[in-house]
Motif scaffolding. Structure first.
Motif, PDB file in Angstrom:
ATOM      1  N   ASN A 216       0.826  -1.206   0.000  1.00  0.00           N
ATOM      2  CA  ASN A 216       0.000   0.000   0.000  1.00  0.00           C
ATOM      3  C   ASN A 216       0.864   1.260   0.000  1.00  0.00           C
ATOM      4  O   ASN A 216       1.466   1.617   1.009  1.00  0.00           O
ATOM      5  CB  ASN A 216      -0.916  -0.009   1.228  1.00  0.00           C
ATOM      6  CG  ASN A 216      -1.830   1.191   1.276  1.00  0.00           C
ATOM      7  OD1 ASN A 216      -1.951   1.949   0.315  1.00  0.00           O
ATOM      8  ND2 ASN A 216      -2.486   1.374   2.415  1.00  0.00           N
ATOM      9  N   GLU A 218      -0.246   4.278  -0.300  1.00  0.00           N
ATOM     10  CA  GLU A 218      -0.977   5.438   0.220  1.00  0.00           C
ATOM     11  C   GLU A 218      -0.958   5.519   1.741  1.00  0.00           C
ATOM     12  O   GLU A 218      -1.408   6.527   2.309  1.00  0.00           O
ATOM     13  CB  GLU A 218      -2.427   5.416  -0.282  1.00  0.00           C
ATOM     14  CG  GLU A 218      -2.564   5.286  -1.799  1.00  0.00           C
ATOM     15  CD  GLU A 218      -1.663   6.238  -2.574  1.00  0.00           C
ATOM     16  OE1 GLU A 218      -1.521   7.403  -2.139  1.00  0.00           O
ATOM     17  OE2 GLU A 218      -1.101   5.811  -3.592  1.00  0.00           O
ATOM     18  N   LYS A 220       0.075   6.440   5.304  1.00  0.00           N
ATOM     19  CA  LYS A 220       0.850   7.583   5.785  1.00  0.00           C
ATOM     20  C   LYS A 220       1.349   7.320   7.204  1.00  0.00           C
ATOM     21  O   LYS A 220       0.598   6.839   8.054  1.00  0.00           O
ATOM     22  CB  LYS A 220      -0.008   8.853   5.760  1.00  0.00           C
ATOM     23  CG  LYS A 220      -0.395   9.285   4.357  1.00  0.00           C
ATOM     24  CD  LYS A 220      -1.218  10.568   4.387  1.00  0.00           C
ATOM     25  CE  LYS A 220      -1.564  11.025   2.976  1.00  0.00           C
ATOM     26  NZ  LYS A 220      -2.365  12.275   2.981  1.00  0.00           N
ATOM     27  N   SER A 254       3.606   9.735   3.140  1.00  0.00           N
ATOM     28  CA  SER A 254       3.102   8.465   2.612  1.00  0.00           C
ATOM     29  C   SER A 254       4.259   7.577   2.173  1.00  0.00           C
ATOM     30  O   SER A 254       5.379   8.050   1.936  1.00  0.00           O
ATOM     31  CB  SER A 254       2.167   8.703   1.424  1.00  0.00           C
ATOM     32  OG  SER A 254       2.895   9.200   0.313  1.00  0.00           O
ATOM     33  N   ARG A 256       4.408   6.239  -0.666  1.00  0.00           N
ATOM     34  CA  ARG A 256       4.707   6.708  -2.017  1.00  0.00           C
ATOM     35  C   ARG A 256       5.709   7.871  -1.982  1.00  0.00           C
ATOM     36  O   ARG A 256       6.669   7.908  -2.753  1.00  0.00           O
ATOM     37  CB  ARG A 256       3.420   7.158  -2.720  1.00  0.00           C
ATOM     38  CG  ARG A 256       3.636   7.579  -4.171  1.00  0.00           C
ATOM     39  CD  ARG A 256       2.361   8.171  -4.761  1.00  0.00           C
ATOM     40  NE  ARG A 256       1.257   7.221  -4.736  1.00  0.00           N
ATOM     41  CZ  ARG A 256       1.069   6.275  -5.661  1.00  0.00           C
ATOM     42  NH1 ARG A 256       1.919   6.151  -6.663  1.00  0.00           N
ATOM     43  NH2 ARG A 256       0.033   5.460  -5.573  1.00  0.00           N
ATOM     44  N   GLU A 257       5.457   8.815  -1.063  1.00  0.00           N
ATOM     45  CA  GLU A 257       6.355   9.966  -0.952  1.00  0.00           C
ATOM     46  C   GLU A 257       7.756   9.529  -0.542  1.00  0.00           C
ATOM     47  O   GLU A 257       8.754  10.047  -1.062  1.00  0.00           O
ATOM     48  CB  GLU A 257       5.797  10.964   0.069  1.00  0.00           C
ATOM     49  CG  GLU A 257       6.635  12.218   0.219  1.00  0.00           C
ATOM     50  CD  GLU A 257       6.102  13.155   1.297  1.00  0.00           C
ATOM     51  OE1 GLU A 257       6.828  14.091   1.664  1.00  0.00           O
ATOM     52  OE2 GLU A 257       4.961  12.940   1.768  1.00  0.00           O
ATOM     53  N   ASP A 287      -4.513   3.544   7.859  1.00  0.00           N
ATOM     54  CA  ASP A 287      -4.299   4.555   6.828  1.00  0.00           C
ATOM     55  C   ASP A 287      -3.334   5.651   7.239  1.00  0.00           C
ATOM     56  O   ASP A 287      -2.405   5.981   6.500  1.00  0.00           O
ATOM     57  CB  ASP A 287      -5.644   5.187   6.424  1.00  0.00           C
ATOM     58  CG  ASP A 287      -6.574   4.163   5.773  1.00  0.00           C
ATOM     59  OD1 ASP A 287      -6.075   3.299   5.041  1.00  0.00           O
ATOM     60  OD2 ASP A 287      -7.797   4.228   6.027  1.00  0.00           O
TER      61      ASP A 287
END
Length: 344
Positions: A216, A218, A220, A254, A256-257, A287
């Protein structure tokens, strides 16, 4: 000279804590499990021979699932401070091994508290609680936020948290819960997502692999530096009275970041190399974890020193050096997969 006893001393936090306490002049004792291979890489630079009169770091074989061993150790060592960091601490693995996780992470804490009670050792106790206990609770999360655990690991940590508070009230133990949000370093285990990213990206940079598979992107998290967080553990046990504290940076990023930043710093486009693998998704996901550590900043005078960018750069530098050693050995005809210790 103060004595400290650390469970989980060979892990990321245990190694930084041992380093910190030795720097403070402590005699440090650590609990390790006996296995067929050595697992002391993170503390080898600290460890001296047991017969060395100058040695102040001692390792003891034992297991959090065996209460008698813990009781005997506390009798023999008689520590002033106990830092309980040992656990099955991988969230995804806890879904595959829920009973083992509950036994070691939850009941292991109870066994250690019982050992303190039975021996009468006047030790101050630190419990490594986790931000995962907050689970689905809306951010920011602080000491008064309701726990909503989303994994067997988190549920076991909630049990441990409350049993610490119970023993504090029932037996007047000096026992603290440190609710630490995610904290990383070059010593982080390679199955944890931040280290998985820096290891994978640096190997890709040097042509040692083609792809990095993640779950995942996303999710954070509030990521800090483990070396900063062990100081907070120590500070909790130096106070006049025991209490529970959230330790966090107060900013979130996140997955991703994190991945984008790592690949960018290596002059790589992460879109070309990162792929999603459903096997890495959790059955129930958390999340957002974002900590409010204002209480610790106010009462412990603690604050994080290493920024997010500095943490990323630190981890990249260490893993780039490791990848370069791997490449050198690979070019010389060695296989790091067949001979993993050659690459350490």
């Amino acid at each position: 000279m103060k004595k400290a006893f650390i469970t989980g001393i060979t892990g990321q936090d245990g190694s930084y804590l041992a380093e910190f306490l030795l720097g403070k002049g402590y005699e440090v004792h650590g609990l390790i499990r006996r296995s067929s291979t050595f697992n002391t890489d993170r503390i080898d630079h600290l460890y001296k021979d047991f017969h060395d009169p100058q040695a102040r770091l001692y390792l003891h074989y034992g297991d959090l699932s065996v209460s008698g061993q813990l009781t005997d150790m506390l009798y023999d060592i008689s520590p002033d401070e106990i830092y309980h960091l040992g656990a099955q601490s991988h969230v995804r693995v806890s879904f595959d091994m829920p009973e083992y996780t509950g036994d070691v992470t939850g009941l292991g804490t109870l066994r250690l508290l019982e050992a303190i009670r039975k021996t009468g050792v006047k030790a101050r106790f630190y419990q490594a609680s986790s931000s995962e206990m907050f689970g689905a609770a809306p951010p920011p999360q602080h000491e008064g936020t309701l726990f909503q655990p989303q994994s067997p690991y988190a549920a076991a940590k909630v049990y441990a948290y409350y049993v610490v508070r119970n023993y504090r009230d029932a037996y007047k133990l000096f026992a603290c819960n440190g609710i630490l949000f995610n904290h990383e370093s070059p010593r982080r285990g390679e199955t944890f997502v931040t280290r998985k990213i820096t290891r994978g990206a640096t190997q890709i940079k040097l042509g040692l692999r083609d792809k990095l598979y993640l779950g995942n992107l996303e999710a954070k998290r509030d990521w800090g530096f483990a070396g900063d967080y062990v100081e907070a553990m120590w500070l909790m046990l130096q106070q006049d009275k025991p209490d529970d504290y959230v330790i966090a940076t107060g900013e979130t990023h996140s997955v991703r970041e994190f991945a984008e930043k790592v690949f960018q710093k290596l002059d790589l486009d992460y879109h070309q190399y990162v792929e999603i693998d459903p096997r890495y998704f959790r059955p129930t996901e958390v999340d957002v974890l974002l900590g409010d550590s204002s209480k610790a900043r106010r009462l412990l005078n603690w604050k994080p020193r290493v920024s997010f960018d500095e943490l990323v750069e630190m981890m990249i530098a260490a893993d780039l050096e490791l990848a370069q050693r791997e490449k050198t050995l690979t070019d010389a005809g060695y296989s790091c997969n067949l001979n993993p210790h050659l690459c350490i």
